[in-house]
Design a protein around this motif. Structure first.
Motif, PDB file in Angstrom:
ATOM      1  N   GLY A   1      -0.224  -2.440   6.411  1.00  0.00           N
ATOM      2  CA  GLY A   1      -0.924  -3.206   8.052  1.00  0.00           C
ATOM      3  C   GLY A   1      -0.096  -4.212   7.995  1.00  0.00           C
ATOM      4  O   GLY A   1       0.371  -4.721   8.397  1.00  0.00           O
ATOM      5  N   LEU A   2       0.228  -4.982   6.290  1.00  0.00           N
ATOM      6  CA  LEU A   2       1.104  -6.207   6.482  1.00  0.00           C
ATOM      7  C   LEU A   2       2.491  -5.796   7.302  1.00  0.00           C
ATOM      8  O   LEU A   2       3.478  -6.323   7.830  1.00  0.00           O
ATOM      9  N   SER A   3       3.181  -4.383   6.427  1.00  0.00           N
ATOM     10  CA  SER A   3       4.198  -4.175   6.168  1.00  0.00           C
ATOM     11  C   SER A   3       4.475  -3.623   8.264  1.00  0.00           C
ATOM     12  O   SER A   3       5.833  -4.324   8.467  1.00  0.00           O
ATOM     13  N   LEU A   4       3.432  -3.550   8.349  1.00  0.00           N
ATOM     14  CA  LEU A   4       3.596  -3.045   9.917  1.00  0.00           C
ATOM     15  C   LEU A   4       3.842  -3.865  10.431  1.00  0.00           C
ATOM     16  O   LEU A   4       4.772  -4.021  12.111  1.00  0.00           O
TER      17      LEU A   4
ATOM     18  N   LEU B   1      -5.777  -2.160  -1.813  1.00  0.00           N
ATOM     19  CA  LEU B   1      -4.644  -3.440  -1.514  1.00  0.00           C
ATOM     20  C   LEU B   1      -3.446  -1.906  -0.918  1.00  0.00           C
ATOM     21  O   LEU B   1      -2.726  -2.667  -0.257  1.00  0.00           O
ATOM     22  N   LEU B   2      -3.624  -1.409  -1.385  1.00  0.00           N
ATOM     23  CA  LEU B   2      -2.124  -0.073  -0.158  1.00  0.00           C
ATOM     24  C   LEU B   2      -2.557  -0.275   1.292  1.00  0.00           C
ATOM     25  O   LEU B   2      -1.476  -0.702   1.848  1.00  0.00           O
ATOM     26  N   VAL B   3      -4.412  -0.256   1.505  1.00  0.00           N
ATOM     27  CA  VAL B   3      -4.246  -0.445   3.225  1.00  0.00           C
ATOM     28  C   VAL B   3      -3.327  -1.623   3.359  1.00  0.00           C
ATOM     29  O   VAL B   3      -2.617  -2.149   4.379  1.00  0.00           O
ATOM     30  N   ILE B   4      -3.892  -2.804   2.768  1.00  0.00           N
ATOM     31  CA  ILE B   4      -3.279  -3.971   2.700  1.00  0.00           C
ATOM     32  C   ILE B   4      -2.121  -4.513   3.184  1.00  0.00           C
ATOM     33  O   ILE B   4      -1.543  -4.628   3.672  1.00  0.00           O
TER      34      ILE B   4
END
Length: 127
Positions: A34-37, A28-31
């Motif tokens: 990614g969404l933030s970027l 979830l942290l990686v997702i």
């Protein structure tokens, strides 16, 4: 002296951990990152926002996922978030029935059981 393996050896159970994210919630942290970027770049390039509003828009998914992990994942059973969601669906269906929007009360879901055919109830056992 040789290395001895003990029954409580947990070397095979690797558990990644970053801040409050541990185990499967690291995904979830990686997702979230990614969404933030992606949102930051889209807000900056396509929508024409300046840097600070783009940062605020970009940090929102990461903040939401962090809040979800903090309140619904850490220290809770695996199905906690799903159970709460199903409870809210059931309560909404009950509210729909009470207010008259639907004409039948909510039902609990019975998984894995198909309804029996009426023929099974009327057959006489062979003697």
């Amino acid at each position: 002296m040789a290395l001895q393996l003990r029954p409580n050896d947990n070397a095979r159970e690797g558990r990644p951990s970053v801040w409050i994210f541990s185990g499967q919630s690291v995904v979830l942290l990686v997702i979230g990152v990614g969404l933030s970027l992606v949102l930051f770049r889209v807000a900056n390039a396509l929508w024409g926002f300046e840097t600070v509003p783009s940062l605020v828009i970009g940090v929102m998914p990461l903040a939401l996922i962090t809040t979800f992990v903090a309140f619904f994942v850490n220290g809770k059973p695996e199905s906690y978030a799903l159970d709460l969601a199903l409870l809210q669906v059931f309560r909404m269906q009950g509210w729909f029935y009470v207010t008259g929007i639907v004409d039948r009360p909510p039902e609990f879901w019975v998984r894995g059981k198909c309804p029996r055919h009426p023929r099974e109830f009327t057959q006489n056992p062979k003697s």
